[in-house]
Design a protein around this motif. Sequence first.
Motif, short mmCIF file in Angstrom:
data_model
loop_
_atom_site.label_atom_id
_atom_site.label_comp_id
_atom_site.label_asym_id
_atom_site.label_seq_id
_atom_site.Cartn_x
_atom_site.Cartn_y
_atom_site.Cartn_z
N ARG A 1 0.83 -1.21 0.00
CA ARG A 1 0.00 0.00 0.00
C ARG A 1 0.87 1.27 0.00
NH1 ARG A 1 -1.66 2.88 4.51
NH2 ARG A 1 -3.78 2.93 3.67
N TYR A 2 2.14 1.11 0.25
CA TYR A 2 3.01 2.28 0.34
C TYR A 2 3.25 2.88 -1.04
CZ TYR A 2 7.21 5.14 0.78
OH TYR A 2 8.11 6.18 0.72
N ASP A 3 2.87 4.12 -1.21
CA ASP A 3 3.07 4.85 -2.46
C ASP A 3 3.07 6.35 -2.14
OD1 ASP A 3 3.22 5.90 -4.98
OD2 ASP A 3 1.26 5.16 -5.65
N PRO A 4 4.24 6.99 -2.15
CA PRO A 4 4.30 8.42 -1.80
C PRO A 4 3.81 9.34 -2.92
CG PRO A 4 6.47 7.63 -2.43
CD PRO A 4 5.56 6.42 -2.43
N THR A 5 3.56 8.79 -4.10
CA THR A 5 3.21 9.62 -5.26
C THR A 5 1.98 10.50 -5.04
OG1 THR A 5 4.18 7.93 -6.70
CG2 THR A 5 2.82 9.62 -7.74
N PRO A 6 0.85 9.96 -4.51
CA PRO A 6 -0.33 10.81 -4.35
C PRO A 6 -0.11 12.01 -3.43
CG PRO A 6 -0.95 8.50 -4.23
CD PRO A 6 0.54 8.55 -4.20
N MET B 1 0.76 17.95 -2.56
CA MET B 1 1.57 19.07 -2.09
C MET B 1 2.07 19.91 -3.26
SD MET B 1 3.63 17.68 1.29
CE MET B 1 4.15 16.08 0.70
N GLU B 2 2.49 19.26 -4.33
CA GLU B 2 2.99 20.00 -5.49
C GLU B 2 1.89 20.82 -6.15
OE1 GLU B 2 4.85 17.06 -7.94
OE2 GLU B 2 6.74 17.10 -6.79
N ALA B 3 0.63 20.33 -6.09
CA ALA B 3 -0.50 21.07 -6.65
C ALA B 3 -0.73 22.37 -5.90
CB ALA B 3 -1.76 20.21 -6.61
N ARG B 4 -0.22 22.46 -4.69
CA ARG B 4 -0.33 23.68 -3.89
C ARG B 4 0.91 24.57 -4.06
NH1 ARG B 4 -2.80 24.36 0.63
NH2 ARG B 4 -0.88 24.57 1.83
N GLY B 5 1.84 24.15 -4.91
CA GLY B 5 3.05 24.93 -5.13
C GLY B 5 4.15 24.63 -4.16
N TYR B 6 4.02 23.54 -3.41
CA TYR B 6 5.05 23.18 -2.43
C TYR B 6 5.77 21.93 -2.93
CZ TYR B 6 7.18 21.50 1.92
OH TYR B 6 8.07 21.05 2.88
N ILE B 7 7.07 22.02 -3.08
CA ILE B 7 7.87 20.88 -3.52
C ILE B 7 8.52 20.26 -2.28
CG2 ILE B 7 9.69 20.07 -5.03
CD1 ILE B 7 7.28 21.33 -6.45
N PRO B 8 8.03 19.10 -1.83
CA PRO B 8 8.55 18.52 -0.58
C PRO B 8 9.90 17.84 -0.79
CG PRO B 8 6.94 17.05 -1.56
CD PRO B 8 6.95 18.29 -2.42
N PRO B 9 10.77 17.90 0.20
CA PRO B 9 12.02 17.14 0.12
C PRO B 9 11.73 15.65 0.16
CG PRO B 9 11.74 18.06 2.31
CD PRO B 9 10.64 18.64 1.47
N ALA B 10 12.63 14.85 -0.36
CA ALA B 10 12.41 13.40 -0.46
C ALA B 10 12.20 12.74 0.90
CB ALA B 10 13.58 12.75 -1.19
N ASP B 11 12.76 13.36 1.96
CA ASP B 11 12.64 12.76 3.29
C ASP B 11 11.50 13.37 4.11
OD1 ASP B 11 13.75 15.25 3.67
OD2 ASP B 11 15.27 14.59 5.11
N HIS B 12 10.57 14.07 3.46
CA HIS B 12 9.42 14.66 4.17
C HIS B 12 8.62 13.54 4.83
CE1 HIS B 12 5.79 16.94 5.02
NE2 HIS B 12 6.39 18.05 4.62
N TRP B 13 8.17 13.78 6.05
CA TRP B 13 7.51 12.70 6.81
C TRP B 13 6.23 12.21 6.14
CZ3 TRP B 13 2.89 12.74 9.97
CH2 TRP B 13 2.13 13.92 9.88
N LEU B 14 5.54 13.07 5.38
CA LEU B 14 4.31 12.66 4.71
C LEU B 14 4.57 11.71 3.55
CD1 LEU B 14 2.27 16.00 4.64
CD2 LEU B 14 1.87 13.99 6.09
N LEU B 15 5.82 11.63 3.09
CA LEU B 15 6.15 10.75 1.97
C LEU B 15 6.69 9.40 2.43
CD1 LEU B 15 7.84 13.33 -0.44
CD2 LEU B 15 5.43 12.68 -0.26
N LYS B 16 6.72 9.20 3.73
CA LYS B 16 7.21 7.93 4.26
C LYS B 16 6.06 6.93 4.38
CE LYS B 16 11.03 10.11 6.75
NZ LYS B 16 11.70 10.33 8.06
N ARG B 17 6.40 5.70 4.70
CA ARG B 17 5.39 4.65 4.80
C ARG B 17 4.51 4.86 6.02
NH1 ARG B 17 6.43 -1.79 6.08
NH2 ARG B 17 4.21 -2.37 6.08
#
Length: 249
Positions: free
Chosen positions: A91-96, A101-117
């Motif tokens: 079920r882990y998929d950070p893409t959505p 976040m990118e649709a709001r103009g925010y480019i998250p770093p790869a280690d952002h907590w919301l992109l983790k499992r």
Amino acid sequence: MSKEFRRQEGNVEGIGFLPGLAIDTVIFGFHDSQLKVLLLEYKNTGLYALPGGFVHDDEDVNQAARRVLQSRTTLSNIYLEQFYVFGDLSRYDPTPLKAIMEARGYIPPADHWLLKRFVSVGYYALVDFTKAIPAPDEISDTCNWYSLNELPVLMQDHQQIISKALQTLQRDLDQKLIGFNLMTEEFTMGDLQSLYETILNKKLIRAAFQRKMLGLGILERIAKKWTGGAHKAPYLYRFISDKTFVENN
């Protein structure tokens, strides 16, 4: 909820939230022989999802689920039950979340907590959808009711979560019936059968259904419903007042 998301998005390390734990709520809506589910559509992404959220480190998991539920429906004091934990690695998929976040103009770093499992705790509720006020937030275009047989494509494993919640609702309907508080104070056996048929998605034999419901020991017959012809008037029922059904949470 807009402040809530800003608190999540601008917080790269996830300080103030329990790491790796999410909540997904399946909010079923019933009314007039219709069964629907509440979904969000995220802005500028085409992504549809269940209402969800994260757990603050100073609140109970059940409190977090109620916070999510109330923010999306404006309803409080309704039945809400934890039904399953979704933790498969698949079920882990950070893409959505990255797209949101990118649709709001925010480019998250790869280690952002919301992109983790995340492991997600599933909750379901059943409400009268005419009494709820669906509430989108800063990152949602819409928050609307959808028929179960007309669902859009959902992100991640949210279709599976809905299916599991519906199975649980159908299985436990007899035991949870009073707690759902969907019937009027007085109702006919036909009204009750309509509720069952809608949730179970099948026709039931009237006589067998009546025997089953009376056998549960939760109903008392109180009067006949006046329809103009006494010989055709159906009996009215109500739930026995001293029969209590308490939430597991």
